[in-house]
Design a protein around this motif. Sequence first.
Motif, PDB file in Angstrom:
ATOM      1  N   CYS A  48       0.968  -1.166   0.027  1.00 37.13           N
ATOM      2  CA  CYS A  48       0.071  -0.116   0.060  1.00 37.13           C
ATOM      3  C   CYS A  48       0.840   1.326  -0.052  1.00 37.13           C
ATOM      4  O   CYS A  48       1.877   1.210   0.763  1.00 37.13           O
ATOM      5  CB  CYS A  48      -1.125  -0.077   1.230  1.00 37.13           C
ATOM      6  SG  CYS A  48      -1.974  -1.508   1.509  1.00 37.13           S
ATOM      7  N   ARG A  49       0.642   2.078  -0.779  1.00 41.21           N
ATOM      8  CA  ARG A  49       1.394   3.449  -0.592  1.00 41.21           C
ATOM      9  C   ARG A  49       0.266   4.564  -0.281  1.00 41.21           C
ATOM     10  O   ARG A  49      -0.967   4.561  -0.658  1.00 41.21           O
ATOM     11  CB  ARG A  49       1.664   3.769  -2.254  1.00 41.21           C
ATOM     12  CG  ARG A  49       2.196   5.164  -2.141  1.00 41.21           C
ATOM     13  CD  ARG A  49       2.720   5.467  -3.555  1.00 41.21           C
ATOM     14  NE  ARG A  49       2.892   6.780  -3.979  1.00 41.21           N
ATOM     15  CZ  ARG A  49       3.367   7.186  -5.024  1.00 41.21           C
ATOM     16  NH1 ARG A  49       3.439   6.630  -6.041  1.00 41.21           N
ATOM     17  NH2 ARG A  49       3.268   8.625  -5.111  1.00 41.21           N
ATOM     18  N   PHE A  50       0.610   5.391   0.654  1.00 36.99           N
ATOM     19  CA  PHE A  50      -0.141   6.411   1.075  1.00 36.99           C
ATOM     20  C   PHE A  50       0.629   7.800   0.887  1.00 36.99           C
ATOM     21  O   PHE A  50       1.660   8.007   1.433  1.00 36.99           O
ATOM     22  CB  PHE A  50      -0.418   6.215   2.776  1.00 36.99           C
ATOM     23  CG  PHE A  50      -0.915   4.797   3.015  1.00 36.99           C
ATOM     24  CD1 PHE A  50      -1.980   4.541   2.581  1.00 36.99           C
ATOM     25  CD2 PHE A  50      -0.264   3.878   3.576  1.00 36.99           C
ATOM     26  CE1 PHE A  50      -2.715   3.232   2.859  1.00 36.99           C
ATOM     27  CE2 PHE A  50      -0.708   2.745   4.071  1.00 36.99           C
ATOM     28  CZ  PHE A  50      -2.009   2.410   3.603  1.00 36.99           C
ATOM     29  N   ASP A  51      -0.154   8.567   0.279  1.00 33.86           N
ATOM     30  CA  ASP A  51       0.364   9.964   0.169  1.00 33.86           C
ATOM     31  C   ASP A  51      -0.303  10.930   1.155  1.00 33.86           C
ATOM     32  O   ASP A  51      -1.519  10.894   0.959  1.00 33.86           O
ATOM     33  CB  ASP A  51       0.323  10.323  -1.440  1.00 33.86           C
ATOM     34  CG  ASP A  51       1.178   9.541  -2.333  1.00 33.86           C
ATOM     35  OD1 ASP A  51       2.330   9.398  -2.021  1.00 33.86           O
ATOM     36  OD2 ASP A  51       0.522   9.101  -3.321  1.00 33.86           O
ATOM     37  N   THR A 101       5.107  10.324   1.786  1.00 31.48           N
ATOM     38  CA  THR A 101       4.659   9.142   1.214  1.00 31.48           C
ATOM     39  C   THR A 101       4.936   7.862   2.167  1.00 31.48           C
ATOM     40  O   THR A 101       6.314   7.839   2.493  1.00 31.48           O
ATOM     41  CB  THR A 101       5.258   8.813  -0.152  1.00 31.48           C
ATOM     42  OG1 THR A 101       4.766   9.994  -1.095  1.00 31.48           O
ATOM     43  CG2 THR A 101       4.825   7.432  -0.676  1.00 31.48           C
ATOM     44  N   TRP A 103       4.520   3.570   3.172  1.00 31.05           N
ATOM     45  CA  TRP A 103       4.244   2.337   2.420  1.00 31.05           C
ATOM     46  C   TRP A 103       3.826   1.335   3.579  1.00 31.05           C
ATOM     47  O   TRP A 103       4.359   1.384   4.717  1.00 31.05           O
ATOM     48  CB  TRP A 103       5.389   1.925   1.865  1.00 31.05           C
ATOM     49  CG  TRP A 103       5.906   2.805   0.648  1.00 31.05           C
ATOM     50  CD1 TRP A 103       6.678   3.700   0.932  1.00 31.05           C
ATOM     51  CD2 TRP A 103       5.796   2.652  -0.605  1.00 31.05           C
ATOM     52  NE1 TRP A 103       6.978   4.458  -0.351  1.00 31.05           N
ATOM     53  CE2 TRP A 103       6.339   3.731  -1.380  1.00 31.05           C
ATOM     54  CE3 TRP A 103       4.834   1.878  -1.239  1.00 31.05           C
ATOM     55  CZ2 TRP A 103       6.088   4.119  -2.628  1.00 31.05           C
ATOM     56  CZ3 TRP A 103       4.797   2.176  -2.727  1.00 31.05           C
ATOM     57  CH2 TRP A 103       5.310   3.269  -3.498  1.00 31.05           C
ATOM     58  N   ARG A 131      -7.877   8.599   7.096  1.00 33.48           N
ATOM     59  CA  ARG A 131      -8.282   8.635   5.670  1.00 33.48           C
ATOM     60  C   ARG A 131      -8.116  10.243   5.365  1.00 33.48           C
ATOM     61  O   ARG A 131      -7.760  10.623   4.250  1.00 33.48           O
ATOM     62  CB  ARG A 131      -9.603   8.307   5.620  1.00 33.48           C
ATOM     63  CG  ARG A 131     -10.359   8.158   4.077  1.00 33.48           C
ATOM     64  CD  ARG A 131     -11.469   7.326   4.026  1.00 33.48           C
ATOM     65  NE  ARG A 131     -11.043   6.016   4.253  1.00 33.48           N
ATOM     66  CZ  ARG A 131     -11.971   5.394   5.155  1.00 33.48           C
ATOM     67  NH1 ARG A 131     -13.034   6.154   5.729  1.00 33.48           N
ATOM     68  NH2 ARG A 131     -11.666   4.254   5.415  1.00 33.48           N
ATOM     69  N   ARG A 134      -4.885  11.705   4.019  1.00 32.04           N
ATOM     70  CA  ARG A 134      -4.166  11.248   2.914  1.00 32.04           C
ATOM     71  C   ARG A 134      -4.837  12.052   1.499  1.00 32.04           C
ATOM     72  O   ARG A 134      -6.000  12.292   1.654  1.00 32.04           O
ATOM     73  CB  ARG A 134      -4.449   9.819   2.546  1.00 32.04           C
ATOM     74  CG  ARG A 134      -3.952   8.886   3.636  1.00 32.04           C
ATOM     75  CD  ARG A 134      -4.719   7.364   3.554  1.00 32.04           C
ATOM     76  NE  ARG A 134      -4.017   6.417   4.576  1.00 32.04           N
ATOM     77  CZ  ARG A 134      -4.472   5.325   4.957  1.00 32.04           C
ATOM     78  NH1 ARG A 134      -5.773   4.995   3.995  1.00 32.04           N
ATOM     79  NH2 ARG A 134      -4.251   4.706   5.829  1.00 32.04           N
ATOM     80  N   SER A 137      -4.106   6.906  -2.268  1.00 30.51           N
ATOM     81  CA  SER A 137      -3.484   5.714  -1.574  1.00 30.51           C
ATOM     82  C   SER A 137      -3.684   4.757  -2.907  1.00 30.51           C
ATOM     83  O   SER A 137      -4.615   4.918  -3.714  1.00 30.51           O
ATOM     84  CB  SER A 137      -4.044   5.446  -0.514  1.00 30.51           C
ATOM     85  OG  SER A 137      -5.551   5.359  -0.708  1.00 30.51           O
TER      86      SER A 137
END
Length: 148
Positions: A48-51, A101, A103, A131, A134, A137
């Motif tokens: 998972c990538r979270f910006d 960012t 992960w 949530r 972000r 994602s």
Amino acid sequence: MQLMRTIITVIVMGTMAAMIFSLRSELAAEKAKNARSAADDGGVYVLCRFDLKPDADLADYTAKTLGVVPTVRAENGCRMYTLLKDAQTDWEKPQRFGERTMWMLEKWDSIEALKAHLETPHMKAFGPTVRGMRSGSTFHVLETVKRR
């Protein structure tokens, strides 16, 4: 009598040496077998990538995410659940995403275990707390490539 003791000692020592050599060979074979099975132990990976938004509090996001990690790791079927960020290196080549960012690298016994994880009360409670921090994602479910 001394000769008899010497012969018995030689026989016993030789037998012990043979047993040790045999045991070492068996242990090496077992280790090789375990290494092969560990490389192909089934399960699924999740990346998972979270910006994070520019105004999101990075420390708060990190604390909230790390706070749920021990609970997730205790779930049935969870083999790995690790929050990651860019490593600081002096290399020119690695693509860097920056400190905003994050992960999540996960490994689960099965798709079913992953689905169950997503439905747990602690994940349903955790999601809304981060949530809004972000900007985007991604969620990737991956499996090992195997020879056919």
